[in-house]
Design a protein around this motif. Structure first.
Motif, short mmCIF file in Angstrom:
data_model
loop_
_atom_site.label_atom_id
_atom_site.label_comp_id
_atom_site.label_asym_id
_atom_site.label_seq_id
_atom_site.Cartn_x
_atom_site.Cartn_y
_atom_site.Cartn_z
N TYR A 103 -16.81 7.01 26.57
CA TYR A 103 -15.87 6.42 25.68
C TYR A 103 -16.19 5.90 24.27
CZ TYR A 103 -13.39 6.55 30.29
OH TYR A 103 -12.83 6.91 31.48
N ILE A 104 -15.26 5.61 23.35
CA ILE A 104 -15.54 5.01 22.11
C ILE A 104 -14.82 3.54 22.06
CG2 ILE A 104 -14.89 5.23 19.70
CD1 ILE A 104 -15.18 8.18 19.67
N ASP A 108 -9.94 3.70 25.85
CA ASP A 108 -9.82 5.27 26.10
C ASP A 108 -9.74 5.38 27.55
OD1 ASP A 108 -10.48 5.74 23.49
OD2 ASP A 108 -12.50 6.42 23.75
N PRO A 109 -10.25 4.53 28.64
CA PRO A 109 -9.86 5.17 29.94
C PRO A 109 -8.26 4.88 30.17
CG PRO A 109 -10.94 2.78 29.92
CD PRO A 109 -11.23 3.37 28.58
N GLN A 411 -6.24 -4.51 34.79
CA GLN A 411 -5.94 -3.12 34.35
C GLN A 411 -7.29 -2.46 34.33
OE1 GLN A 411 -3.02 -1.57 34.13
NE2 GLN A 411 -1.61 -3.05 33.62
N LEU A 412 -7.99 -2.96 33.57
CA LEU A 412 -9.52 -2.23 33.31
C LEU A 412 -10.14 -2.08 34.59
CD1 LEU A 412 -11.21 -0.99 31.14
CD2 LEU A 412 -12.43 -3.13 30.87
N LEU A 526 -8.18 13.78 25.17
CA LEU A 526 -9.33 13.03 25.52
C LEU A 526 -10.05 13.21 26.59
CD1 LEU A 526 -10.75 10.09 24.93
CD2 LEU A 526 -8.84 9.07 26.13
N ASN A 527 -9.39 13.88 27.75
CA ASN A 527 -10.03 14.34 28.89
C ASN A 527 -11.29 15.41 28.64
OD1 ASN A 527 -8.54 12.47 30.53
ND2 ASN A 527 -6.98 13.95 30.90
#
Length: 563
Positions: A103-104, A108-109, A411-412, A526-527
């Motif tokens: 991820y950047i 992103d997730p 959430q994360l 993104l995936n």
């Protein structure tokens, strides 16, 4: 009258930092997204440790600890333990999986799972928290310089913001990283140089005639009332779990060369941050030992409205001028170690997760760099304006930290570890529920009355002693999974037709194959990148991949290894 020793120290240290920031910008190999935002994922272990420590243990960390020891004592000085456990939790929960995924940004997730629009919604609390914390940091710096140097708050805040924004624009994470290291070294050197002089001068202005640090007349420990036990624990939980959902942390973790480095560096930084609290606390002890009315340069009973500037005040009044030159300059410059990190992190999230993934997937690298630089300017200007115009910045920052704890942390955690059990519907309900429960709990310092009075509500202080923020966080996490599973059950059992009612496009498996090929979700781009990154473990050019991507198989096949 301006303290010219302190003012010249600040000017010299700021100039050195600006010069190093501009020099660090020359290390960029190109203007690509990963190069600017993550320094090409080339940060080594030593520099990684130092920049992460500097981000957490900035000027606000040292001045805050000194203030807490001086005003409330050891028991209410929660920052060292909270910040240290904060980094340890980040290492254990997020460092390795986030780095391995390539991820950047922290968002992103979310966009990978929910799509760019729903995932981008979570940018709002993260951005608002960053803006207000940055404003609080700049505001605290302005108050300190106004008190100790008689420099206008307007000029001190404005000049500091301009310096931080200038070198951040020049070199991105390269500049921020190297200046962070320099600022940390300045801070430690300034405190170690100043402390012997400060403690030696205590004997000339003692508060207690016995001049003993163990005097019963001085309360070192502080006191926590029994009714505040639960409140104290919840504040610690907010520091530990709310603070880790921070793009500044993830920007450093994701810029490291490997996931093993990310894990190790977080744990090492946690230990060092705790140890660095000792010199900061020592200055709080010194301030408690002296009778401020006896100090010629201060000459009055201590004004507790100035307690937030206790560390700079000790440096100014209890050390020689040449020592104050180094001490005050280092303290002021180190505040920018936190400020520049927040400026870059907020700008990176907006540029990538909002502008690029939500609105302009076809944006070129040059276009993105222009947006990033413009974002840095906007974030700096807005934060500077709030710092200069608001009288309640601290409380706004506290509330935003609460919202991050209530809304973003669950959430994360869920999207990283239980991603197959959630979808966009659960995300939206969880977001709204957590936000509503936090707001209805009230915030007396902002004049917001509680709509819900939980058990143990204190009518005198108008405080909620019940841990309702933690309750809201847990309910937010539970609702995220339960609503997601409920909606999944409804659609998979055809209680409602997903082709008609799946307005968020969360269930692509019910879409006709040809339709999915013609209109891939924005999150598919993104995936695809993340899958390629995991296979090669090498940085990629996002723009070229997105522009050349032609889906030849279904998204389920392409994301099989992920889900």
């Amino acid at each position: 009258m301006i303290d010219w020793y302190g003012a010249s120290g600040i000017l010299v240290f700021y100039s050195i930092i600006l010069g190093v920031g501009v020099w660090a910008g020359t290390k960029k190999k190109n203007n690509g997204e990963e190069e600017v935002m993550l320094a090409g994922r080339s940060i080594g272990q030593t520099v990684g440790i130092l920049t992460l420590i500097a981000t957490w243990a900035g000027g606000a960390y040292f001045t805050g600890i000194a203030e807490a020891f001086f005003t409330t004592g050891l028991l209410w000085c929660q920052m060292p333990i909270g910040y240290s456990f904060n980094l340890a939790v980040g290492a254990l929960l997020f460092a390795k999986p986030m780095r391995e995924a390539g991820y950047i940004t922290m968002l992103d997730p979310f966009q990978e799972k929910y799509g760019s629009r729903i995932g981008g919604l979570l940018f709002l609390p993260a951005f608002l928290g960053d803006i207000l914390i940055l404003a609080a940091t700049l505001g605290a710096l302005g108050v300190s310089l106004e008190v100790i140097l008689d420099i206008s708050k307007y000029w001190s805040v404005t000049i500091s913001t301009m310096f931080a924004a200038a070198y951040t624009i020049t070199g991105g994470l390269y500049s921020v990283t190297y200046t962070d290291v320099l600022q940390l070294l300045f801070m430690v050197f300034g405190l170690l140089l100043s402390f012997p002089f400060a403690i030696n001068n205590v004997q000339y202005y003692p508060k207690d005639p016995s001049n003993s640090t163990l005097s019963s007349n001085i309360d070192w420990i502080g006191h926590v009332e029994p009714k505040d036990y639960v409140f104290w624990v919840e504040q610690m939980l907010i520091l530990v779990f709310g603070g880790i959902v921070n793009q500044s942390f993830f920007q450093r973790i994701l810029s490291l060369k490997s996931s093993i480095n990310a894990f190790n560096i977080s744990l090492i930084s946690a230990t060092v941050c705790f140890l660095l609290a000792i010199p900061a606390a020592s200055f709080g002890i010194v301030a408690k030992l002296v009778d401020w009315s006896k100090i010629p340069s201060y000459g009055k009973p201590f004004d507790y409205s100035e307690s937030s500037a206790i560390l700079p005040l000790v440096l100014r009044n209890l050390t020689p001028n040449w020592v104050a030159f180094f001490g005050l300059g280092a303290v002021s410059a180190s505040v920018m170690a936190s400020a520049d990190s927040i400026i870059l992190s907020s700008s990176s999230m907006f540029t990538r997760n909002i502008y690029k993934l939500s609105f302009r997937p076809q944006a070129t690298e040059n276009e993105l760099m222009c947006v990033l630089r413009l974002s840095i300017i906007v974030v700096s200007v807005v934060s500077c304006y709030i710092a200069l115009s608001s009288g309640s910045i601290y409380y706004l920052a506290v509330v935003c930290s609460d919202i991050v704890y209530v809304v973003l942390f669950p959430q994360l955690l869920v999207v990283v570890y239980w991603t197959k059990y959630v979808n966009g519907y659960g995300c939206l309900v969880s977001f709204v529920l957590g936000l509503v429960l936090r707001i209805t709990g009230g915030e007396p310092d902002l004049g917001i009355p509680p709509m819900i009075k939980y058990p143990w509500y204190d009518d005198t202080t108008r405080r909620q002693l019940f841990p309702y923020k933690t309750l809201a966080m847990l309910l937010s996490a539970i609702s995220l999974i339960m609503i997601s599973q409920l909606v999944s059950y409804i659609f998979h059992n055809r209680i409602l037709d997903p082709e008609q009612w799946d307005v968020l496009n969360a269930f692509q498996e019910f879409r006709p194959t040809e339709s999915r090929k013609r209109q891939p979700k924005e999150s598919e781009h993104l995936n695809v990148h993340i899958i390629k990154y995991r296979r090669t473990n090498e940085p990629h050019n996002y723009t070229s991949e997105i522009s050349s991507y032609q889906p030849s198989t279904t998204i389920e096949e392409k994301t099989k290894s992920r889900f």
